[in-house]
Design a protein around this motif. Structure first.
Motif, PDB file in Angstrom:
ATOM      1  N   SER A  57       9.186   6.985 -16.412  1.00 56.81           N
ATOM      2  CA  SER A  57       8.836   8.386 -16.668  1.00 56.81           C
ATOM      3  C   SER A  57       7.415   8.575 -17.198  1.00 56.81           C
ATOM      4  N   THR A  58       6.809   7.529 -17.763  1.00 58.61           N
ATOM      5  CA  THR A  58       5.412   7.602 -18.226  1.00 58.61           C
ATOM      6  C   THR A  58       4.489   8.081 -17.110  1.00 58.61           C
ATOM      7  N   PHE A  59       4.846   7.745 -15.875  1.00 59.52           N
ATOM      8  CA  PHE A  59       3.988   8.046 -14.734  1.00 59.52           C
ATOM      9  C   PHE A  59       4.426   9.305 -13.988  1.00 59.52           C
ATOM     10  N   THR A  60       5.232  10.148 -14.670  1.00 64.12           N
ATOM     11  CA  THR A  60       5.765  11.368 -14.056  1.00 64.12           C
ATOM     12  C   THR A  60       5.461  12.584 -14.919  1.00 64.12           C
ATOM     13  N   CYS A  61       5.833  13.755 -14.416  1.00 62.65           N
ATOM     14  CA  CYS A  61       5.613  14.989 -15.180  1.00 62.65           C
ATOM     15  C   CYS A  61       6.527  15.078 -16.398  1.00 62.65           C
ATOM     16  N   ASP A  62       7.536  14.214 -16.467  1.00 59.08           N
ATOM     17  CA  ASP A  62       8.419  14.187 -17.633  1.00 59.08           C
ATOM     18  C   ASP A  62       7.871  13.305 -18.756  1.00 59.08           C
ATOM     19  N   GLY A  63       6.793  12.586 -18.461  1.00 60.81           N
ATOM     20  CA  GLY A  63       6.172  11.716 -19.448  1.00 60.81           C
ATOM     21  C   GLY A  63       4.701  12.073 -19.611  1.00 60.81           C
ATOM     22  N   ALA A  64       3.859  11.047 -19.716  1.00 60.22           N
ATOM     23  CA  ALA A  64       2.421  11.264 -19.911  1.00 60.22           C
ATOM     24  C   ALA A  64       1.695  11.626 -18.621  1.00 60.22           C
ATOM     25  N   ASP A  65       2.378  11.517 -17.485  1.00 56.75           N
ATOM     26  CA  ASP A  65       1.805  11.830 -16.170  1.00 56.75           C
ATOM     27  C   ASP A  65       0.557  10.997 -15.873  1.00 56.75           C
ATOM     28  N   LEU A  66       0.619   9.716 -16.251  1.00 56.00           N
ATOM     29  CA  LEU A  66      -0.475   8.786 -15.977  1.00 56.00           C
ATOM     30  C   LEU A  66      -0.302   8.163 -14.606  1.00 56.00           C
ATOM     31  N   SER A  67      -1.400   7.848 -13.957  1.00 55.93           N
ATOM     32  CA  SER A  67      -1.301   7.091 -12.711  1.00 55.93           C
ATOM     33  C   SER A  67      -0.886   5.658 -13.057  1.00 55.93           C
ATOM     34  N   PRO A  68       0.000   5.059 -12.254  1.00 63.36           N
ATOM     35  CA  PRO A  68       0.454   3.700 -12.574  1.00 63.36           C
ATOM     36  C   PRO A  68      -0.598   2.652 -12.221  1.00 63.36           C
ATOM     37  N   PRO A  69      -0.551   1.500 -12.884  1.00 62.34           N
ATOM     38  CA  PRO A  69      -1.452   0.406 -12.504  1.00 62.34           C
ATOM     39  C   PRO A  69      -1.018  -0.149 -11.149  1.00 62.34           C
ATOM     40  N   LEU A  70      -1.987  -0.500 -10.321  1.00 65.79           N
ATOM     41  CA  LEU A  70      -1.716  -1.054  -8.992  1.00 65.79           C
ATOM     42  C   LEU A  70      -2.628  -2.247  -8.746  1.00 65.79           C
ATOM     43  N   SER A  71      -2.158  -3.185  -7.960  1.00 61.58           N
ATOM     44  CA  SER A  71      -3.015  -4.294  -7.538  1.00 61.58           C
ATOM     45  C   SER A  71      -2.644  -4.662  -6.106  1.00 61.58           C
ATOM     46  N   TRP A  72      -3.576  -5.336  -5.423  1.00 58.48           N
ATOM     47  CA  TRP A  72      -3.345  -5.681  -4.026  1.00 58.48           C
ATOM     48  C   TRP A  72      -4.106  -6.937  -3.642  1.00 58.48           C
ATOM     49  N   LYS A  73      -3.637  -7.514  -2.521  1.00 54.15           N
ATOM     50  CA  LYS A  73      -4.302  -8.688  -1.957  1.00 54.15           C
ATOM     51  C   LYS A  73      -4.195  -8.632  -0.443  1.00 54.15           C
ATOM     52  N   SER A  74      -4.902  -9.529   0.222  1.00 55.01           N
ATOM     53  CA  SER A  74      -4.973  -9.623   1.689  1.00 55.01           C
ATOM     54  C   SER A  74      -5.762  -8.477   2.316  1.00 55.01           C
ATOM     55  N   VAL A  75      -6.822  -8.039   1.642  1.00 58.14           N
ATOM     56  CA  VAL A  75      -7.719  -7.040   2.215  1.00 58.14           C
ATOM     57  C   VAL A  75      -8.740  -7.777   3.087  1.00 58.14           C
ATOM     58  N   PRO A  76      -8.975  -7.326   4.320  1.00 59.75           N
ATOM     59  CA  PRO A  76      -9.959  -8.009   5.178  1.00 59.75           C
ATOM     60  C   PRO A  76     -11.344  -8.076   4.539  1.00 59.75           C
ATOM     61  N   GLU A  77     -12.062  -9.147   4.810  1.00 61.28           N
ATOM     62  CA  GLU A  77     -13.381  -9.367   4.200  1.00 61.28           C
ATOM     63  C   GLU A  77     -14.388  -8.282   4.562  1.00 61.28           C
ATOM     64  N   ASP A  78     -14.275  -7.725   5.769  1.00 60.87           N
ATOM     65  CA  ASP A  78     -15.256  -6.734   6.203  1.00 60.87           C
ATOM     66  C   ASP A  78     -14.887  -5.294   5.816  1.00 60.87           C
ATOM     67  N   THR A  79     -13.971  -5.144   4.857  1.00 65.01           N
ATOM     68  CA  THR A  79     -13.581  -3.810   4.383  1.00 65.01           C
ATOM     69  C   THR A  79     -14.755  -3.134   3.679  1.00 65.01           C
ATOM     70  N   GLN A  80     -15.079  -1.928   4.109  1.00 65.16           N
ATOM     71  CA  GLN A  80     -16.158  -1.161   3.486  1.00 65.16           C
ATOM     72  C   GLN A  80     -15.656  -0.270   2.358  1.00 65.16           C
ATOM     73  N   SER A  81     -14.449   0.270   2.531  1.00 60.40           N
ATOM     74  CA  SER A  81     -13.890   1.124   1.484  1.00 60.40           C
ATOM     75  C   SER A  81     -12.366   1.134   1.577  1.00 60.40           C
ATOM     76  N   LEU A  82     -11.748   1.573   0.494  1.00 54.47           N
ATOM     77  CA  LEU A  82     -10.295   1.680   0.423  1.00 54.47           C
ATOM     78  C   LEU A  82      -9.905   3.127   0.160  1.00 54.47           C
ATOM     79  N   VAL A  83      -8.748   3.505   0.683  1.00 57.00           N
ATOM     80  CA  VAL A  83      -8.194   4.845   0.485  1.00 57.00           C
ATOM     81  C   VAL A  83      -6.778   4.683  -0.041  1.00 57.00           C
TER      82      VAL A  83
END
Length: 194
Positions: A57-83
């Motif tokens: 609920s911390t990440f919802t309107c019922d809590g602090a409405d914070l964006s959650p932490p995210l992480s990722w891997k396997s992004v191509p080397e020639d990536t110019q930007s992320l969406v």
């Protein structure tokens, strides 16, 4: 053999040959439309919730409405930007957009918890307008009842979009076509009591 039958024989023979040729030819399959799905897949995770599980609920309107932490891997080397696009396909009036984040530097591998609701964040990344008509993240806030699904979708692009902050999901999707190198997805659930 009557003259009428003599005329029919070549016609029937020709029809038989055409039928035989058609039967022996392999079945033609309709051409598949060009796939929008990239070959590579990004692994998108969050330490706050697992794929298919409840969003705290911390990440919802019922809590602090914070964006959650995210992480990722396997992004191509020639990536110019992320969406990053976060939406809820179970909203009563159709898919509801909760977050639009774009022009994230391609070398980025994570987002911290609680990205501020500012036009520009994270070394030049820009935030778009969500369906709450606000810039930045707007957490899950479904009507009471069944759980809704919230899709966190990350796209690796071969270009920088260079849109102004405040752009919408539709604005981004129009420019992303043909430029997606890879993508990943994380889905969380959230429901509110009756």
């Amino acid at each position: 053999m009557t003259q009428h039958r003599r005329r029919l024989v070549p016609i029937l023979l020709a029809l038989s040959l055409i039928s035989l040729a058609t039967a022996c030819r392999p079945l033609e399959r309709p051409l598949k439309p060009e796939s929008e799905s990239p070959a590579m897949t990004i692994t998108l995770t969050s330490p706050a919730f697992k794929d298919g599980q409840a969003i705290p609920s911390t990440f919802t309107c019922d809590g602090a409405d914070l964006s959650p932490p995210l992480s990722w891997k396997s992004v191509p080397e020639d990536t110019q930007s992320l969406v990053l696009i976060v939406d809820d396909p179970d909203a009563p009036k159709g898919t509801w957009v909760h977050w639009v984040l774009f022009d994230v530097p391609g070398s980025t591998t994570e987002l911290p918890e609680g990205i501020p609701s500012k036009a520009t964040v994270l070394s030049g990344a820009k935030q778009g307008k969500n369906d709450f008509k606000r810039i930045g993240y707007g957490g899950p806030c479904p009507p009471p009842g069944k759980a809704h699904r919230y899709y966190f979708k990350l796209y690796a692009l071969d270009k920088i979009l260079n849109l102004e902050a405040g752009a919408t999901k539709a604005d981004l999707e129009a420019l992303m076509k043909g430029h997606i190198l890879a993508q990943g997805q994380l889905m969380g659930l959230y429901m509110r009591g009756k």
